[in-house]
Design a protein around this motif. Structure first.
Motif, PDB file in Angstrom:
ATOM      1  N   ILE A 106      31.211   3.075   2.776  1.00  0.00           N
ATOM      2  CA  ILE A 106      30.328   4.167   2.356  1.00  0.00           C
ATOM      3  C   ILE A 106      28.959   3.570   2.041  1.00  0.00           C
ATOM      4  CG2 ILE A 106      29.875   5.889   0.542  1.00  0.00           C
ATOM      5  CD1 ILE A 106      32.138   6.707   2.447  1.00  0.00           C
ATOM      6  N   MET A 107      27.947   4.080   2.754  1.00  0.00           N
ATOM      7  CA  MET A 107      26.589   3.552   2.612  1.00  0.00           C
ATOM      8  C   MET A 107      25.643   4.682   2.197  1.00  0.00           C
ATOM      9  SD  MET A 107      26.594   1.427   6.183  1.00  0.00           S
ATOM     10  CE  MET A 107      25.072   0.562   5.858  1.00  0.00           C
ATOM     11  N   HIS A 108      24.535   4.294   1.601  1.00  0.00           N
ATOM     12  CA  HIS A 108      23.518   5.278   1.229  1.00  0.00           C
ATOM     13  C   HIS A 108      22.213   4.509   1.036  1.00  0.00           C
ATOM     14  CE1 HIS A 108      21.420   8.603  -0.575  1.00  0.00           C
ATOM     15  NE2 HIS A 108      22.504   9.355  -0.707  1.00  0.00           N
ATOM     16  N   PRO A 109      21.104   4.973   1.630  1.00  0.00           N
ATOM     17  CA  PRO A 109      19.840   4.245   1.444  1.00  0.00           C
ATOM     18  C   PRO A 109      19.234   4.446   0.056  1.00  0.00           C
ATOM     19  CG  PRO A 109      19.481   6.216   2.777  1.00  0.00           C
ATOM     20  CD  PRO A 109      20.962   6.111   2.546  1.00  0.00           C
ATOM     21  N   GLY A 110      19.709   5.491  -0.662  1.00  0.00           N
ATOM     22  CA  GLY A 110      19.117   5.838  -1.949  1.00  0.00           C
ATOM     23  C   GLY A 110      17.805   6.595  -1.742  1.00  0.00           C
TER      24      GLY A 110
ATOM     25  N   LEU B 298       0.858  -1.184   0.000  1.00  0.00           N
ATOM     26  CA  LEU B 298       0.000   0.000   0.000  1.00  0.00           C
ATOM     27  C   LEU B 298       0.899   1.241   0.000  1.00  0.00           C
ATOM     28  CD1 LEU B 298      -3.148   0.038   0.476  1.00  0.00           C
ATOM     29  CD2 LEU B 298      -2.658   0.283   2.894  1.00  0.00           C
ATOM     30  N   PHE B 299       1.135   1.818  -1.162  1.00  0.00           N
ATOM     31  CA  PHE B 299       2.102   2.923  -1.239  1.00  0.00           C
ATOM     32  C   PHE B 299       1.384   4.238  -1.549  1.00  0.00           C
ATOM     33  CE2 PHE B 299       6.518   1.443  -0.824  1.00  0.00           C
ATOM     34  CZ  PHE B 299       6.232   0.134  -0.470  1.00  0.00           C
ATOM     35  N   PHE B 300       1.413   5.139  -0.538  1.00  0.00           N
ATOM     36  CA  PHE B 300       0.819   6.466  -0.675  1.00  0.00           C
ATOM     37  C   PHE B 300       1.904   7.506  -0.995  1.00  0.00           C
ATOM     38  CE2 PHE B 300      -2.130   4.097   1.895  1.00  0.00           C
ATOM     39  CZ  PHE B 300      -3.381   4.553   1.498  1.00  0.00           C
ATOM     40  N   GLU B 301       3.121   7.032  -1.208  1.00  0.00           N
ATOM     41  CA  GLU B 301       4.257   7.926  -1.489  1.00  0.00           C
ATOM     42  C   GLU B 301       5.176   7.188  -2.459  1.00  0.00           C
ATOM     43  OE1 GLU B 301       7.414   8.729   1.461  1.00  0.00           O
ATOM     44  OE2 GLU B 301       6.309  10.548   1.933  1.00  0.00           O
ATOM     45  N   ASN B 302       5.948   7.929  -3.250  1.00  0.00           N
ATOM     46  CA  ASN B 302       6.812   7.303  -4.253  1.00  0.00           C
ATOM     47  C   ASN B 302       7.865   6.395  -3.627  1.00  0.00           C
ATOM     48  OD1 ASN B 302       5.427   8.718  -6.154  1.00  0.00           O
ATOM     49  ND2 ASN B 302       6.987  10.304  -6.419  1.00  0.00           N
ATOM     50  N   SER B 303       8.264   5.387  -4.371  1.00  0.00           N
ATOM     51  CA  SER B 303       9.328   4.479  -3.924  1.00  0.00           C
ATOM     52  C   SER B 303       9.842   3.704  -5.124  1.00  0.00           C
ATOM     53  CB  SER B 303       8.777   3.501  -2.888  1.00  0.00           C
ATOM     54  OG  SER B 303       9.718   2.477  -2.625  1.00  0.00           O
ATOM     55  N   THR B 304      11.141   3.471  -5.150  1.00  0.00           N
ATOM     56  CA  THR B 304      11.707   2.541  -6.141  1.00  0.00           C
ATOM     57  C   THR B 304      12.193   1.289  -5.409  1.00  0.00           C
ATOM     58  OG1 THR B 304      12.399   4.335  -7.596  1.00  0.00           O
ATOM     59  CG2 THR B 304      13.505   2.215  -7.899  1.00  0.00           C
ATOM     60  N   ARG B 305      13.224   1.462  -4.554  1.00  0.00           N
ATOM     61  CA  ARG B 305      13.870   0.330  -3.890  1.00  0.00           C
ATOM     62  C   ARG B 305      12.938  -0.444  -2.954  1.00  0.00           C
ATOM     63  NH1 ARG B 305      17.363   3.830  -5.374  1.00  0.00           N
ATOM     64  NH2 ARG B 305      15.689   5.198  -4.727  1.00  0.00           N
TER      65      ARG B 305
ATOM     66  N   ARG C  56       9.686  -0.582  -2.557  1.00  0.00           N
ATOM     67  CA  ARG C  56       8.522  -1.223  -3.180  1.00  0.00           C
ATOM     68  C   ARG C  56       8.924  -2.473  -3.965  1.00  0.00           C
ATOM     69  NH1 ARG C  56       3.441   1.697  -5.759  1.00  0.00           N
ATOM     70  NH2 ARG C  56       2.425  -0.145  -6.534  1.00  0.00           N
ATOM     71  N   ILE C  57       9.970  -2.333  -4.784  1.00  0.00           N
ATOM     72  CA  ILE C  57      10.415  -3.486  -5.582  1.00  0.00           C
ATOM     73  C   ILE C  57      10.978  -4.576  -4.673  1.00  0.00           C
ATOM     74  CG2 ILE C  57      12.166  -4.224  -7.266  1.00  0.00           C
ATOM     75  CD1 ILE C  57      11.689  -1.543  -8.693  1.00  0.00           C
ATOM     76  N   SER C  58      11.714  -4.158  -3.650  1.00  0.00           N
ATOM     77  CA  SER C  58      12.329  -5.106  -2.730  1.00  0.00           C
ATOM     78  C   SER C  58      11.269  -5.909  -1.976  1.00  0.00           C
ATOM     79  CB  SER C  58      13.210  -4.314  -1.764  1.00  0.00           C
ATOM     80  OG  SER C  58      13.852  -5.130  -0.850  1.00  0.00           O
ATOM     81  N   PHE C  59      10.219  -5.236  -1.475  1.00  0.00           N
ATOM     82  CA  PHE C  59       9.137  -5.949  -0.794  1.00  0.00           C
ATOM     83  C   PHE C  59       8.430  -6.893  -1.763  1.00  0.00           C
ATOM     84  CE2 PHE C  59       9.082  -3.114   2.996  1.00  0.00           C
ATOM     85  CZ  PHE C  59       8.942  -4.099   3.958  1.00  0.00           C
ATOM     86  N   GLU C  60       8.166  -6.409  -2.968  1.00  0.00           N
ATOM     87  CA  GLU C  60       7.435  -7.258  -3.930  1.00  0.00           C
ATOM     88  C   GLU C  60       8.246  -8.501  -4.274  1.00  0.00           C
ATOM     89  OE1 GLU C  60       5.655  -5.181  -7.218  1.00  0.00           O
ATOM     90  OE2 GLU C  60       5.253  -7.049  -8.289  1.00  0.00           O
ATOM     91  N   LEU C  61       9.545  -8.306  -4.459  1.00  0.00           N
ATOM     92  CA  LEU C  61      10.404  -9.453  -4.771  1.00  0.00           C
ATOM     93  C   LEU C  61      10.463 -10.406  -3.573  1.00  0.00           C
ATOM     94  CD1 LEU C  61      12.066 -10.548  -7.064  1.00  0.00           C
ATOM     95  CD2 LEU C  61      14.027  -9.241  -6.230  1.00  0.00           C
ATOM     96  N   ALA C  62      10.595  -9.849  -2.373  1.00  0.00           N
ATOM     97  CA  ALA C  62      10.640 -10.688  -1.158  1.00  0.00           C
ATOM     98  C   ALA C  62       9.359 -11.516  -1.051  1.00  0.00           C
ATOM     99  CB  ALA C  62      10.830  -9.802   0.074  1.00  0.00           C
ATOM    100  N   GLU C  63       8.223 -10.877  -1.299  1.00  0.00           N
ATOM    101  CA  GLU C  63       6.929 -11.586  -1.216  1.00  0.00           C
ATOM    102  C   GLU C  63       6.864 -12.693  -2.275  1.00  0.00           C
ATOM    103  OE1 GLU C  63       4.679  -8.064  -1.801  1.00  0.00           O
ATOM    104  OE2 GLU C  63       5.162  -7.321   0.204  1.00  0.00           O
TER     105      GLU C  63
ATOM    106  N   ARG D 171       3.595   2.436   2.931  1.00  0.00           N
ATOM    107  CA  ARG D 171       4.382   3.693   2.971  1.00  0.00           C
ATOM    108  C   ARG D 171       3.383   4.837   2.916  1.00  0.00           C
ATOM    109  NH1 ARG D 171       9.740   5.371  -0.311  1.00  0.00           N
ATOM    110  NH2 ARG D 171      10.545   3.991   1.314  1.00  0.00           N
ATOM    111  N   HIS D 172       3.579   5.812   3.811  1.00  0.00           N
ATOM    112  CA  HIS D 172       2.623   6.920   3.890  1.00  0.00           C
ATOM    113  C   HIS D 172       3.375   8.200   4.272  1.00  0.00           C
ATOM    114  CE1 HIS D 172      -1.012   9.148   4.932  1.00  0.00           C
ATOM    115  NE2 HIS D 172      -1.707   8.196   4.356  1.00  0.00           N
ATOM    116  N   PRO D 173       2.986   9.355   3.731  1.00  0.00           N
ATOM    117  CA  PRO D 173       3.708  10.594   4.079  1.00  0.00           C
ATOM    118  C   PRO D 173       3.455  11.082   5.512  1.00  0.00           C
ATOM    119  CG  PRO D 173       1.893  11.058   2.560  1.00  0.00           C
ATOM    120  CD  PRO D 173       1.984   9.570   2.681  1.00  0.00           C
ATOM    121  N   ALA D 174       2.409  10.561   6.166  1.00  0.00           N
ATOM    122  CA  ALA D 174       2.085  11.061   7.517  1.00  0.00           C
ATOM    123  C   ALA D 174       2.795  10.237   8.587  1.00  0.00           C
ATOM    124  CB  ALA D 174       0.581  11.009   7.748  1.00  0.00           C
TER     125      ALA D 174
END
Ligand code: CP
Length: 309
Positions: free
Chosen positions: A261-265, A52-59, A61-68, A109-112
Motif C-alpha cells: 500500500i503506497m501513498h504520495p501524501g 522555488l516553491f509557488f505552491e504548498n509542500s511538506t514532503r 520541499r523538506i526532502s529536496f532541502e535535506l538532499a541538498e 513547484r508551480h501551480p501552472a
C-alpha cells in the motif's frame, strides 16, 4: 553510461529507461551513505540551489532541502507568498534576479502545468520540476518506483494499481509514464468522472471495482482527491467516495496475497485509506518518504554533473 540524457528534470516524459536506471543505481549508493553515522558527502560543495516553491509542500520541499544539505550544496529557500511576486513581478524576472546572484540549479513547484518547461527555455540553470499543476511530479514517480523495486525486487513485470483522482493528479501521470517505460503493468481505478478519456492511450487498464483492482495488483498507489483543483463536483460526497474507493482492512483481508500500500501524501485518513491500513504492515508510505531523499540526491548529483560538463 554515467550521465543523464537531459540537462533538466522537467518530467518523466523526457527521460529514457537508461536515465531512470542510472537514477536508481545512484540512489542506491546515496541510500547507503544515508545509513552511515556521517550522512554528508561533498558532491555539491560548489553548487548553489534555489528551492522555488509557488505552491504548498511538506514532503517534497523538506526532502529536496535535506538532499541538498546531505550533498553539501549552498541553499536558498524561496516562498512566493513572502516574495515580490506579490508585487506583480513575473516568473522570469524573479528567476533571472535569483540567477544573477550565481545560483546554479532551480528546484521548482508551480501551480501552472508547463511552468518548468517554459522557464528552461529562458534560463541557463538546470531545472528540476518539483510538481507543476496537474502535469508531472517526476521525483515522486521516481521515488515510488524506487520503493517498489526495493520491496519487490524489480519494477519490470510488476502490476501497479493507481487508485483515486487520476484526472487532477500529476503523481498519476508521472507514475504511469515511468512504470510503462520500465515495462510494469498499470491499472487506473476511480470514479469514471475522475478518469480522463485519453488515459487508455497511455497503455493502462481502467477498472472501476476497487476489490478487483486489489486482486490484480502487486502494489496499490492511493491518491488524494484534489478538491483544490476541481472546478466542478465530480462525485456526490466524500462519504460515498470512501465507501466505493477507500481502502480498508476488510478489502486487504479478503485477498489471498500481500500487496504493497503506497501513498504520495498528504493522506486524507478515512477517505482514500483508513488509518488502520495506512499504519499497517502493508503500508510502505514512510519508506517512500525516506527513499525520496536518496532519489532526490541522485537527481541533484547527476544533473549537477551534466551542468559542469
Ligand atoms: N507528495 C508530495 O508532493 O507531497 P507535498 O505536497 O507535501 O510535497
Amino acid at each position: 553510461m554515467n550521465s543523464l540524457s537531459v540537462k533538466h528534470l522537467l518530467g518523466i516524459k523526457y527521460l529514457t529507461r537508461d536515465d531512470i536506471e542510472l537514477i536508481f543505481a545512484t540512489a542506491d549508493e546515496f541510500k547507503e551513505v544515508l545509513s552511515r553515522k556521517i550522512k554528508k558527502v561533498p558532491s555539491l560543495r560548489d553548487t548553489t540551489v534555489v528551492n522555488l516553491f509557488f505552491e504548498n509542500s511538506t514532503r517534497t520541499r523538506i526532502s529536496f532541502e535535506l538532499a541538498e544539505k546531505r550533498l553539501s550544496a549552498d541553499i536558498i529557500n524561496f516562498s512566493s507568498s513572502a516574495s515580490s511576486v506579490k508585487k506583480g513581478e513575473t516568473l522570469i524576472d524573479t528567476v533571472r534576479n535569483i540567477l544573477s546572484m550565481k545560483v546554479d540549479m532551480i528546484v521548482m513547484r508551480h501551480p501552472a502545468p508547463g511552468a518548468p518547461v517554459f522557464l528552461s527555455r529562458h534560463v541557463e540553470a538546470s531545472i528540476i520540476n518539483a510538481g507543476d499543476g496537474t502535469n508531472e511530479h517526476p521525483t515522486q514517480a521516481l521515488l515510488d518506483a524506487f520503493s517498489i523495486r526495493e520491496k519487490l525486487g524489480a519494477v519490470e513485470g510488476k502490476k501497479v494499481a493507481i487508485i483515486g483522482d487520476i484526472r487532477h493528479s500529476r503523481v498519476a501521470l508521472s507514475n504511469i509514464l515511468l512504470l510503462k517505460k520500465m515495462n510494469a503493468e498499470v491499472m487506473v481505478v476511480g470514479p469514471p468522472t475522475l478518469i480522463p478519456n485519453y488515459i487508455e492511450s497511455l497503455g493502462v487498464r481502467v477498472e472501476y471495482d476497487v476489490a478487483a483492482a486489489l486482486r490484480w495488483c502487486d502494489a496499490a498507489n492511493l491518491l488524494r482527491i484534489q478538491l483544490e483543483r476541481q472546478e466542478i463536483q465530480y462525485f456526490p460526497s466524500m462519504r460515498e467516495y470512501s465507501l466505493y474507493f477507500g481502502i480498508n482492512k476488510k478489502l486487504l483481508d479478503d485477498l489471498d496475497k500481500e500487496i504493497l500500500i503506497m501513498h504520495p501524501g498528504p493522506i486524507n485518513r478515512g477517505v482514500e485509506v483508513t488509518s488502520e491500513v495506512a499504519d499497517s504492515k502493508h503500508s510502505i508510505i514512510l519508506d517512500q518518504v525516506e527513499n525520496g531523499v536518496a532519489v532526490r540526491m541522485a537527481v541533484l548529483y547527476l544533473l549537477s554533473g551534466n551542468r559542469m560538463n
